[in-house]
Design a protein around this motif. Sequence first.
Motif, PDB file in Angstrom:
ATOM      1  N   LEU A 134       0.806  -1.261   0.076  1.00 48.09           N
ATOM      2  CA  LEU A 134      -0.121  -0.075   0.073  1.00 48.09           C
ATOM      3  C   LEU A 134       0.760   1.210  -0.108  1.00 48.09           C
ATOM      4  CD1 LEU A 134      -3.029  -0.441   2.450  1.00 48.09           C
ATOM      5  CD2 LEU A 134      -3.162   0.148   0.132  1.00 48.09           C
ATOM      6  N   PHE A 135       1.652   1.312   0.929  1.00 46.88           N
ATOM      7  CA  PHE A 135       2.232   2.578   1.200  1.00 46.88           C
ATOM      8  C   PHE A 135       3.896   2.688   0.643  1.00 46.88           C
ATOM      9  CE2 PHE A 135      -0.510   1.860   4.572  1.00 46.88           C
ATOM     10  CZ  PHE A 135      -1.517   2.740   4.316  1.00 46.88           C
ATOM     11  N   ASP A 136       4.610   1.743   0.600  1.00 50.14           N
ATOM     12  CA  ASP A 136       5.951   1.728  -0.014  1.00 50.14           C
ATOM     13  C   ASP A 136       5.992   1.769  -1.587  1.00 50.14           C
ATOM     14  OD1 ASP A 136       6.685   1.853   2.651  1.00 50.14           O
ATOM     15  OD2 ASP A 136       7.422  -0.463   2.563  1.00 50.14           O
ATOM     16  N   TYR A 137       5.103   0.731  -1.922  1.00 52.63           N
ATOM     17  CA  TYR A 137       5.107   0.727  -3.492  1.00 52.63           C
ATOM     18  C   TYR A 137       3.906   1.360  -4.155  1.00 52.63           C
ATOM     19  CZ  TYR A 137       8.312  -3.254  -2.665  1.00 52.63           C
ATOM     20  OH  TYR A 137       9.375  -3.917  -1.813  1.00 52.63           O
ATOM     21  N   ALA A 138       2.757   1.454  -3.830  1.00 53.84           N
ATOM     22  CA  ALA A 138       1.540   1.990  -4.324  1.00 53.84           C
ATOM     23  C   ALA A 138       1.702   3.605  -3.892  1.00 53.84           C
ATOM     24  CB  ALA A 138       0.133   1.484  -4.015  1.00 53.84           C
ATOM     25  N   LYS A 139       2.379   3.975  -2.679  1.00 54.53           N
ATOM     26  CA  LYS A 139       2.405   5.185  -2.286  1.00 54.53           C
ATOM     27  C   LYS A 139       0.893   5.625  -2.143  1.00 54.53           C
ATOM     28  CE  LYS A 139       6.684   5.313  -3.274  1.00 54.53           C
ATOM     29  NZ  LYS A 139       7.779   5.207  -2.051  1.00 54.53           N
ATOM     30  N   ALA A 140      -0.098   5.159  -1.315  1.00 52.60           N
ATOM     31  CA  ALA A 140      -1.282   5.351  -1.046  1.00 52.60           C
ATOM     32  C   ALA A 140      -1.525   6.729  -0.364  1.00 52.60           C
ATOM     33  CB  ALA A 140      -1.857   4.219  -0.604  1.00 52.60           C
ATOM     34  N   GLN A 141      -2.434   7.401  -0.845  1.00 52.34           N
ATOM     35  CA  GLN A 141      -2.764   8.721   0.127  1.00 52.34           C
ATOM     36  C   GLN A 141      -4.373   8.693   0.352  1.00 52.34           C
ATOM     37  OE1 GLN A 141      -0.392  10.964   0.855  1.00 52.34           O
ATOM     38  NE2 GLN A 141       1.150   9.354  -0.084  1.00 52.34           N
ATOM     39  N   PRO A 142      -4.547   9.411   1.474  1.00 48.88           N
ATOM     40  CA  PRO A 142      -6.025   9.641   1.736  1.00 48.88           C
ATOM     41  C   PRO A 142      -6.725  10.083   0.620  1.00 48.88           C
ATOM     42  CG  PRO A 142      -4.755  10.457   3.627  1.00 48.88           C
ATOM     43  CD  PRO A 142      -3.653   9.960   2.338  1.00 48.88           C
ATOM     44  N   GLY A 143      -7.864   9.658   0.386  1.00 45.91           N
ATOM     45  CA  GLY A 143      -8.840   9.914  -0.472  1.00 45.91           C
ATOM     46  C   GLY A 143      -8.790   9.253  -1.868  1.00 45.91           C
ATOM     47  N   GLN A 144      -7.805   8.591  -2.058  1.00 47.30           N
ATOM     48  CA  GLN A 144      -7.351   7.465  -3.146  1.00 47.30           C
ATOM     49  C   GLN A 144      -8.490   6.502  -2.880  1.00 47.30           C
ATOM     50  OE1 GLN A 144      -3.308   7.066  -3.421  1.00 47.30           O
ATOM     51  NE2 GLN A 144      -3.313   8.317  -5.304  1.00 47.30           N
ATOM     52  N   SER A 145      -8.756   5.808  -4.093  1.00 46.87           N
ATOM     53  CA  SER A 145      -9.358   4.532  -4.272  1.00 46.87           C
ATOM     54  C   SER A 145      -8.617   3.414  -4.408  1.00 46.87           C
ATOM     55  CB  SER A 145     -10.697   4.613  -5.295  1.00 46.87           C
ATOM     56  OG  SER A 145     -10.094   4.692  -6.435  1.00 46.87           O
ATOM     57  N   VAL A 146      -8.865   2.222  -4.108  1.00 46.01           N
ATOM     58  CA  VAL A 146      -8.149   0.912  -4.292  1.00 46.01           C
ATOM     59  C   VAL A 146      -8.907  -0.320  -4.401  1.00 46.01           C
ATOM     60  CG1 VAL A 146      -8.035   0.633  -1.536  1.00 46.01           C
ATOM     61  CG2 VAL A 146      -6.273  -0.538  -3.230  1.00 46.01           C
ATOM     62  N   LEU A 147      -8.668  -1.111  -5.107  1.00 47.62           N
ATOM     63  CA  LEU A 147      -9.310  -2.349  -5.321  1.00 47.62           C
ATOM     64  C   LEU A 147      -8.379  -3.538  -4.896  1.00 47.62           C
ATOM     65  CD1 LEU A 147     -11.373  -4.258  -6.619  1.00 47.62           C
ATOM     66  CD2 LEU A 147     -10.297  -4.387  -8.547  1.00 47.62           C
ATOM     67  N   ILE A 148      -8.768  -4.292  -4.034  1.00 51.53           N
ATOM     68  CA  ILE A 148      -7.970  -5.226  -3.294  1.00 51.53           C
ATOM     69  C   ILE A 148      -8.480  -6.487  -3.495  1.00 51.53           C
ATOM     70  CG2 ILE A 148      -7.297  -6.144  -1.082  1.00 51.53           C
ATOM     71  CD1 ILE A 148      -7.650  -3.376   0.301  1.00 51.53           C
ATOM     72  N   GLN A 149      -8.014  -7.319  -4.589  1.00 49.39           N
ATOM     73  CA  GLN A 149      -8.056  -8.809  -4.954  1.00 49.39           C
ATOM     74  C   GLN A 149      -7.744  -9.489  -3.739  1.00 49.39           C
ATOM     75  OE1 GLN A 149      -9.909  -8.822  -7.799  1.00 49.39           O
ATOM     76  NE2 GLN A 149      -8.749  -7.920  -9.453  1.00 49.39           N
ATOM     77  N   GLY A 150      -8.720 -10.732  -3.776  1.00 47.52           N
ATOM     78  CA  GLY A 150      -8.427 -11.794  -2.772  1.00 47.52           C
ATOM     79  C   GLY A 150      -8.376 -11.106  -1.284  1.00 47.52           C
ATOM     80  N   ALA A 151      -9.373 -10.282  -1.225  1.00 52.33           N
ATOM     81  CA  ALA A 151      -9.453  -9.491   0.346  1.00 52.33           C
ATOM     82  C   ALA A 151      -9.671 -10.404   1.681  1.00 52.33           C
ATOM     83  CB  ALA A 151     -10.238  -8.375   0.265  1.00 52.33           C
ATOM     84  N   ALA A 152     -10.216 -11.698   1.431  1.00 55.74           N
ATOM     85  CA  ALA A 152     -10.314 -12.402   2.725  1.00 55.74           C
ATOM     86  C   ALA A 152      -9.084 -13.082   3.177  1.00 55.74           C
ATOM     87  CB  ALA A 152     -11.702 -13.219   2.558  1.00 55.74           C
ATOM     88  N   GLY A 153      -8.052 -13.286   2.362  1.00 53.15           N
ATOM     89  CA  GLY A 153      -6.814 -13.833   2.744  1.00 53.15           C
ATOM     90  C   GLY A 153      -6.208 -13.002   3.647  1.00 53.15           C
ATOM     91  N   ASN A 154      -4.795 -13.734   4.287  1.00 56.22           N
ATOM     92  CA  ASN A 154      -4.141 -13.161   5.375  1.00 56.22           C
ATOM     93  C   ASN A 154      -3.645 -11.869   4.987  1.00 56.22           C
ATOM     94  OD1 ASN A 154      -4.417 -15.328   7.076  1.00 56.22           O
ATOM     95  ND2 ASN A 154      -2.828 -16.085   6.414  1.00 56.22           N
ATOM     96  N   VAL A 155      -2.994 -11.627   3.869  1.00 56.01           N
ATOM     97  CA  VAL A 155      -2.446 -10.286   3.582  1.00 56.01           C
ATOM     98  C   VAL A 155      -3.724  -9.331   3.093  1.00 56.01           C
ATOM     99  CG1 VAL A 155      -1.208  -8.986   2.014  1.00 56.01           C
ATOM    100  CG2 VAL A 155      -0.234 -11.425   2.783  1.00 56.01           C
ATOM    101  N   GLY A 156      -4.625  -9.925   2.305  1.00 53.76           N
ATOM    102  CA  GLY A 156      -5.718  -9.199   1.934  1.00 53.76           C
ATOM    103  C   GLY A 156      -6.587  -8.469   2.906  1.00 53.76           C
ATOM    104  N   ALA A 157      -6.855  -9.258   4.129  1.00 55.81           N
ATOM    105  CA  ALA A 157      -7.675  -8.933   5.099  1.00 55.81           C
ATOM    106  C   ALA A 157      -6.965  -7.757   6.075  1.00 55.81           C
ATOM    107  CB  ALA A 157      -7.929 -10.021   6.193  1.00 55.81           C
ATOM    108  N   TYR A 158      -5.533  -7.823   5.989  1.00 61.38           N
ATOM    109  CA  TYR A 158      -4.843  -6.647   6.635  1.00 61.38           C
ATOM    110  C   TYR A 158      -4.868  -5.466   5.821  1.00 61.38           C
ATOM    111  CZ  TYR A 158      -2.670  -8.798  10.639  1.00 61.38           C
ATOM    112  OH  TYR A 158      -2.395  -9.490  11.978  1.00 61.38           O
TER     113      TYR A 158
END
Length: 209
Positions: A134-158
């Motif tokens: 999220l933050f090191d590679y995608a450089k996510a910022q508040p207000g942006q939108s994100v699509l998380i695939q496989g969101a119920a998995g261990n990494v996805g849920a976090y």
Amino acid sequence: MKAARIHRFGSPEVIVLDDITRPTPNADQVLVRVAAAGVGPWDALIREQKSVVNVPLPLTLGSDLAGIVEEVGDDVRHFKPGGKVYGATNPQFVGGYAEYALASANMIANKPKSLSFEEAASAPIVAVTAWQMLFDYAKAQPGQSVLIQGAAGNVGAYTVQLACHAGLHVFATASSDNVLFVGELGAEKVVDYKTTRFEDVVPQVDIVL
């Protein structure tokens, strides 16, 4: 002390409990009395020699851990004996399945009081993976939108929880059985990928994981 080690690579049967000498930390290491150790697929990959590490056999498996600081190296300033910590052992991802384990001081942190040792030991690798994406590679910022695939998995849920906490608009995919679970984690819209194409219902987003 006891340690779960392998003397050759292979199936789970190659793991043996050995009596070995308790290690002494180097200058940048912390010796942790292990209260709980996490188990991840990377442990199996190392055991099966599908993930090559620069550690000779026999080697002690395990990376995620939580426990109590027993001893610190000469250069370690942020941890003291008796402190409760959690994290990963080292960049090789080995050494954690033991009564005492050496951990690089820059790969552990103080254990949150709200987490048990078992809960803390389950978190490090998957939580850090989610954070890095999220933050090191995608450089996510508040207000942006994100699509998380496989969101119920261990990494996805976090990732869902971290993204929501950071003020992102979260869209997610999950199987039918996990749609409600992912919604409870905070996702604004959860797509059942078994019945719906996410391309048909998710708007344009800034980030896809």
